[in-house]
Scaffold this motif. Sequence first.
Motif, PDB file in Angstrom:
ATOM      1  N   ARG A  35       9.783   7.261  11.018  1.00 43.97           N
ATOM      2  CA  ARG A  35      10.975   7.153  10.179  1.00 43.97           C
ATOM      3  C   ARG A  35      11.685   5.813  10.415  1.00 43.97           C
ATOM      4  O   ARG A  35      12.117   5.148   9.464  1.00 43.97           O
ATOM      5  CB  ARG A  35      11.934   8.309  10.467  1.00 43.97           C
ATOM      6  CG  ARG A  35      13.169   8.317   9.558  1.00 43.97           C
ATOM      7  CD  ARG A  35      14.015   9.549   9.782  1.00 43.97           C
ATOM      8  NE  ARG A  35      14.670   9.527  11.094  1.00 43.97           N
ATOM      9  CZ  ARG A  35      15.414  10.533  11.570  1.00 43.97           C
ATOM     10  NH1 ARG A  35      15.562  11.650  10.857  1.00 43.97           N
ATOM     11  NH2 ARG A  35      15.977  10.448  12.756  1.00 43.97           N
ATOM     12  N   GLN A  36      11.784   5.413  11.665  1.00 41.14           N
ATOM     13  CA  GLN A  36      12.412   4.125  11.970  1.00 41.14           C
ATOM     14  C   GLN A  36      11.631   2.974  11.345  1.00 41.14           C
ATOM     15  O   GLN A  36      12.229   2.021  10.813  1.00 41.14           O
ATOM     16  CB  GLN A  36      12.501   3.948  13.487  1.00 41.14           C
ATOM     17  CG  GLN A  36      13.457   4.910  14.161  1.00 41.14           C
ATOM     18  CD  GLN A  36      13.326   4.898  15.682  1.00 41.14           C
ATOM     19  OE1 GLN A  36      12.345   4.403  16.245  1.00 41.14           O
ATOM     20  NE2 GLN A  36      14.330   5.459  16.366  1.00 41.14           N
ATOM     21  N   ALA A  37      10.292   3.062  11.396  1.00 43.28           N
ATOM     22  CA  ALA A  37       9.462   2.001  10.822  1.00 43.28           C
ATOM     23  C   ALA A  37       9.632   1.918   9.309  1.00 43.28           C
ATOM     24  O   ALA A  37       9.749   0.824   8.737  1.00 43.28           O
ATOM     25  CB  ALA A  37       7.999   2.239  11.174  1.00 43.28           C
ATOM     26  N   LEU A  90      10.204   6.812  -0.498  1.00 43.24           N
ATOM     27  CA  LEU A  90       8.991   7.602  -0.241  1.00 43.24           C
ATOM     28  C   LEU A  90       9.277   9.079   0.037  1.00 43.24           C
ATOM     29  O   LEU A  90       8.340   9.837   0.321  1.00 43.24           O
ATOM     30  CB  LEU A  90       8.221   7.009   0.947  1.00 43.24           C
ATOM     31  CG  LEU A  90       7.513   5.678   0.734  1.00 43.24           C
ATOM     32  CD1 LEU A  90       6.793   5.255   1.999  1.00 43.24           C
ATOM     33  CD2 LEU A  90       6.516   5.756  -0.430  1.00 43.24           C
ATOM     34  N   GLN A  91      10.512   9.491  -0.008  1.00 44.38           N
ATOM     35  CA  GLN A  91      10.867  10.857   0.358  1.00 44.38           C
ATOM     36  C   GLN A  91      10.037  11.917  -0.376  1.00 44.38           C
ATOM     37  O   GLN A  91       9.621  12.910   0.224  1.00 44.38           O
ATOM     38  CB  GLN A  91      12.355  11.108   0.114  1.00 44.38           C
ATOM     39  CG  GLN A  91      13.258  10.528   1.180  1.00 44.38           C
ATOM     40  CD  GLN A  91      12.927  11.046   2.577  1.00 44.38           C
ATOM     41  OE1 GLN A  91      13.001  12.244   2.845  1.00 44.38           O
ATOM     42  NE2 GLN A  91      12.534  10.149   3.468  1.00 44.38           N
ATOM     43  N   PHE A 119       0.828  -1.205   0.000  1.00 47.13           N
ATOM     44  CA  PHE A 119       0.000   0.000   0.000  1.00 47.13           C
ATOM     45  C   PHE A 119       0.862   1.254   0.000  1.00 47.13           C
ATOM     46  O   PHE A 119       0.633   2.194  -0.769  1.00 47.13           O
ATOM     47  CB  PHE A 119      -0.915  -0.018   1.225  1.00 47.13           C
ATOM     48  CG  PHE A 119      -1.698   1.237   1.447  1.00 47.13           C
ATOM     49  CD1 PHE A 119      -2.698   1.636   0.572  1.00 47.13           C
ATOM     50  CD2 PHE A 119      -1.451   2.047   2.561  1.00 47.13           C
ATOM     51  CE1 PHE A 119      -3.426   2.806   0.783  1.00 47.13           C
ATOM     52  CE2 PHE A 119      -2.165   3.210   2.778  1.00 47.13           C
ATOM     53  CZ  PHE A 119      -3.162   3.582   1.892  1.00 47.13           C
ATOM     54  N   LEU A 120       1.881   1.278   0.853  1.00 50.40           N
ATOM     55  CA  LEU A 120       2.766   2.433   0.921  1.00 50.40           C
ATOM     56  C   LEU A 120       3.568   2.608  -0.368  1.00 50.40           C
ATOM     57  O   LEU A 120       3.870   3.740  -0.764  1.00 50.40           O
ATOM     58  CB  LEU A 120       3.716   2.285   2.107  1.00 50.40           C
ATOM     59  CG  LEU A 120       3.100   2.460   3.502  1.00 50.40           C
ATOM     60  CD1 LEU A 120       4.054   1.962   4.576  1.00 50.40           C
ATOM     61  CD2 LEU A 120       2.735   3.921   3.750  1.00 50.40           C
ATOM     62  N   ASN A 167      12.443  -0.684   4.535  1.00 44.21           N
ATOM     63  CA  ASN A 167      13.234  -0.267   3.371  1.00 44.21           C
ATOM     64  C   ASN A 167      12.431   0.641   2.428  1.00 44.21           C
ATOM     65  O   ASN A 167      12.570   0.567   1.204  1.00 44.21           O
ATOM     66  CB  ASN A 167      13.747  -1.497   2.607  1.00 44.21           C
ATOM     67  CG  ASN A 167      14.726  -2.319   3.410  1.00 44.21           C
ATOM     68  OD1 ASN A 167      15.622  -1.786   4.067  1.00 44.21           O
ATOM     69  ND2 ASN A 167      14.542  -3.637   3.400  1.00 44.21           N
ATOM     70  N   LEU A 168      11.619   1.517   3.012  1.00 41.96           N
ATOM     71  CA  LEU A 168      10.787   2.423   2.219  1.00 41.96           C
ATOM     72  C   LEU A 168      11.117   3.896   2.446  1.00 41.96           C
ATOM     73  O   LEU A 168      10.564   4.760   1.763  1.00 41.96           O
ATOM     74  CB  LEU A 168       9.304   2.188   2.543  1.00 41.96           C
ATOM     75  CG  LEU A 168       8.706   0.847   2.116  1.00 41.96           C
ATOM     76  CD1 LEU A 168       7.280   0.709   2.639  1.00 41.96           C
ATOM     77  CD2 LEU A 168       8.737   0.707   0.600  1.00 41.96           C
TER      78      LEU A 168
END
Length: 260
Positions: free
Chosen positions: A154-156, A166-167, A130-131, A161-162
Amino acid sequence: MVRIDAPAVSAPLFRAVVLLILLVTGSPGFAGEVRIAVAANFTDTTHALITAFETRTGHRASASFGSTGKLYAQIRNGAPFDVFLAADARRPRLLEKEGRAVAGTRFTYAIGKLALWTPEPHAFEKPEAFLSSTALARVAIANPKTAPYGLAARQALKSMNLWDSLQHRIVRGDSIAQAFQFIASGNAGAGFVALSQIKSWDGQAGTQWLVPQSYYAPLEQQAVLLDRGKTNPAAQAWLDFLKSPEATGIIQGYGYEGLK
């Protein structure tokens, strides 16, 4: 010894005099007021706690909400708070080391939970897919520099590895409350928020995923008595109340656990 008796007064007049004295001197039930700086994720929980606290103790409580980092900066600059309820352990510990908080008063009042959430029902089954989908234009998080829940997000994302990919789609709120508003208003399709915020929301349930604890450092939320409140009985009463079974029940009811 000469005794001078007071003139007799009627019962209604006596009650009126007593009432006037209480109004002038202040009712003993409202002995003081505590000013609390509270992390934004704990907003709704705090409102419920204040209602119970005032009923139980007679003290008054007022709260100001914001990101933990910004509240920490305000306290360092002299903001008139008696107690700090942070969303992490680091800032209360720093205030203690800096002499702005009373040593020995710091404790964990809640452990928060991070969740991926969208107001859309049945939006996803696999959160990572989804992300990663291009259909999701914006992902909201709180600012990792000032908000512990933003740091956890951010840690999640790094654990999945996204983070790098996603930045260009990540929008940052000043606090977790603003990140939640981005999502609730539709300005972001989804985002990482506190589980407690979802539980408190009045809208439709939407779709949520409780992020595994192994994906981010524990959100150990600590309270501390600030130097300004060390002579305020209401401030100490608030901290004592936070440790009570009544407060623990309220806190856990809003989606927190692991109180220490």
